[in-house]
Design a protein around this motif. Structure first.
Motif, PDB file in Angstrom:
ATOM      1  N   TYR A   1     -50.039   8.730  91.228  1.00  0.00           N
ATOM      2  CA  TYR A   1     -48.968   8.207  92.079  1.00  0.00           C
ATOM      3  C   TYR A   1     -47.639   8.655  91.502  1.00  0.00           C
TER       4      TYR A   1
ATOM      5  N   ARG B   1     -43.294   8.346  92.680  1.00  0.00           N
ATOM      6  CA  ARG B   1     -42.331   7.802  93.638  1.00  0.00           C
ATOM      7  C   ARG B   1     -41.981   8.823  94.709  1.00  0.00           C
TER       8      ARG B   1
ATOM      9  N   THR C   1     -43.454  11.528  96.837  1.00  0.00           N
ATOM     10  CA  THR C   1     -44.802  11.943  97.230  1.00  0.00           C
ATOM     11  C   THR C   1     -45.001  13.446  97.108  1.00  0.00           C
TER      12      THR C   1
ATOM     13  N   ILE D   1     -50.568   6.709  98.064  1.00  0.00           N
ATOM     14  CA  ILE D   1     -49.239   6.530  98.632  1.00  0.00           C
ATOM     15  C   ILE D   1     -48.469   5.449  97.894  1.00  0.00           C
ATOM     16  N   THR D   2     -49.198   4.475  97.339  1.00  0.00           N
ATOM     17  CA  THR D   2     -48.599   3.400  96.540  1.00  0.00           C
ATOM     18  C   THR D   2     -49.307   3.328  95.198  1.00  0.00           C
TER      19      THR D   2
ATOM     20  N   GLU E   1     -52.714   1.710  95.710  1.00  0.00           N
ATOM     21  CA  GLU E   1     -53.722   2.596  96.285  1.00  0.00           C
ATOM     22  C   GLU E   1     -54.280   3.552  95.240  1.00  0.00           C
TER      23      GLU E   1
ATOM     24  N   VAL F   1     -43.513  -0.463  89.229  1.00  0.00           N
ATOM     25  CA  VAL F   1     -44.828   0.052  89.630  1.00  0.00           C
ATOM     26  C   VAL F   1     -45.962  -0.890  89.256  1.00  0.00           C
TER      27      VAL F   1
ATOM     28  N   ILE G   1     -47.632  -3.913  96.185  1.00  0.00           N
ATOM     29  CA  ILE G   1     -48.118  -2.530  96.094  1.00  0.00           C
ATOM     30  C   ILE G   1     -48.159  -2.036  94.653  1.00  0.00           C
TER      31      ILE G   1
END
Length: 300
Positions: free
Chosen positions: A34, A36, A38, A54-55, A58, A79, A84
């Motif tokens: 992940y 920030r 993408t 995406i998060t 996830e 994070v 999320i």
């Protein structure tokens, strides 16, 4: 191709995290990342054939170990917590490893939160810079449960040349503080020595060849002295980040009742250099304290 049963996630794809996560994927640990931005995660997947979320939540869904390497305490919290964040979706019995250089207080905070959720935690700051991350030759200082450390150490070995378990939670971060204190002192001494040698019209290369194999030798002398003399300061770890780290050192020292006069001096010099526009130059730009230039050199 998967060759390990351990699945991992990596949060943060900066100059350190990008290659560190790559080593994990290339050594057979299925890695989901992940970032920030993408686009950075997509670029990583194009390079290493891993997956991305995406998060943060996830990304960590199936991970046995979640690694983080972001900027500072606030970045870590952004994070980790929330709907999320990684803690919203880590599975019971998994381990959170923070490679970010943070305060010791944050390490203790995360350890307590993880324990309440049935998770393990290690604070594991790294040293070696971008080059060390790319070569898989980082030094890692670890605080936390020794059994958890033993389980995670073989995985961290893919991007490390030296790993040391220091002690309980927060001790990894405090060891990193000691590391930064040493670097600050060495760079101050090296800056003074080079300024002296230049003023004395010594041949810098010959001078360094004469002393670097003796008691004065150091990693900084071997890797930065000539570039300092050449007025070149574009080698990774910026003084903006060093000041963040030295701030942790000075705050922790104050709590311990310890005086760090040289560290305070170097921090003040870095503060002045930031004001002169050198904030994104690497830490060896400390030598600029001895000149009167008001702007960064073109070599930066």
């Amino acid at each position: 191709m998967q060759v390990n049963n351990i699945k991992v996630a990596f949060i943060g794809l900066g100059v350190m995290g990008f290659p560190m996560a790559g080593h994990l994927q290339r050594h057979g640990y299925p890695t989901c990342v992940y970032n920030r931005t993408t686009g950075k995660a997509e670029a990583w997947c194009d390079t290493y054939s891993g997956t991305y979320g995406i998060t943060p939540a996830e990304a960590v869904a199936d991970a046995d170990i979640v690694f983080m390497c972001v900027g500072n305490d606030d970045d870590v919290r952004s994070v980790v917590y929330g709907d999320i964040g990684v803690l919203a979706n880590m599975k019971k019995g998994s381990t959170l490893v923070d490679h970010t250089t943070t305060s010791a207080e944050l390490a203790l905070e995360l350890a307590q939160v993880c324990e309440r959720q049935g998770l393990s935690f290690l604070d594991a700051p790294v040293s070696g810079g971008q080059a060390g991350a790319e070569k898989g030759a980082l030094t890692i200082m670890v605080g936390g449960n020794p059994t958890v450390f033993s389980n995670v150490e073989p995985v961290m070995n893919v991007y490390a040349s030296a790993i040391q378990h220091i002690g309980s939670y927060g001790s990894g971060q405090r060891c990193k503080m000691a590391n930064q204190i040493c670097i600050a002192g060495v760079l101050q001494g090296l800056s003074e020595a080079l300024t002296f040698a230049q003023s004395a019209d010594l041949d810098i290369e010959k001078m360094l060849n004469a002393i670097k194999h003796g008691a004065a030798g150091s990693w900084q002398m071997e890797n930065r002295a000539l570039t300092m003399a050449e007025d070149s300061f574009d080698f990774g770890f910026a003084i903006d980040w060093m000041r963040k780290d030295l701030g942790f050192c000075l705050e922790e020292a104050a709590k311990l009742g310890v005086n760090l006069p040289l560290t305070e001096q170097v921090d003040q010099q870095y503060n002045k250099l930031q004001a002169r526009g050198y904030g994104r130059c690497d830490t060896s730009v400390l030598i600029k304290q001895f000149d009167t230039d008001t702007k960064p050199s073109s070599s930066t």
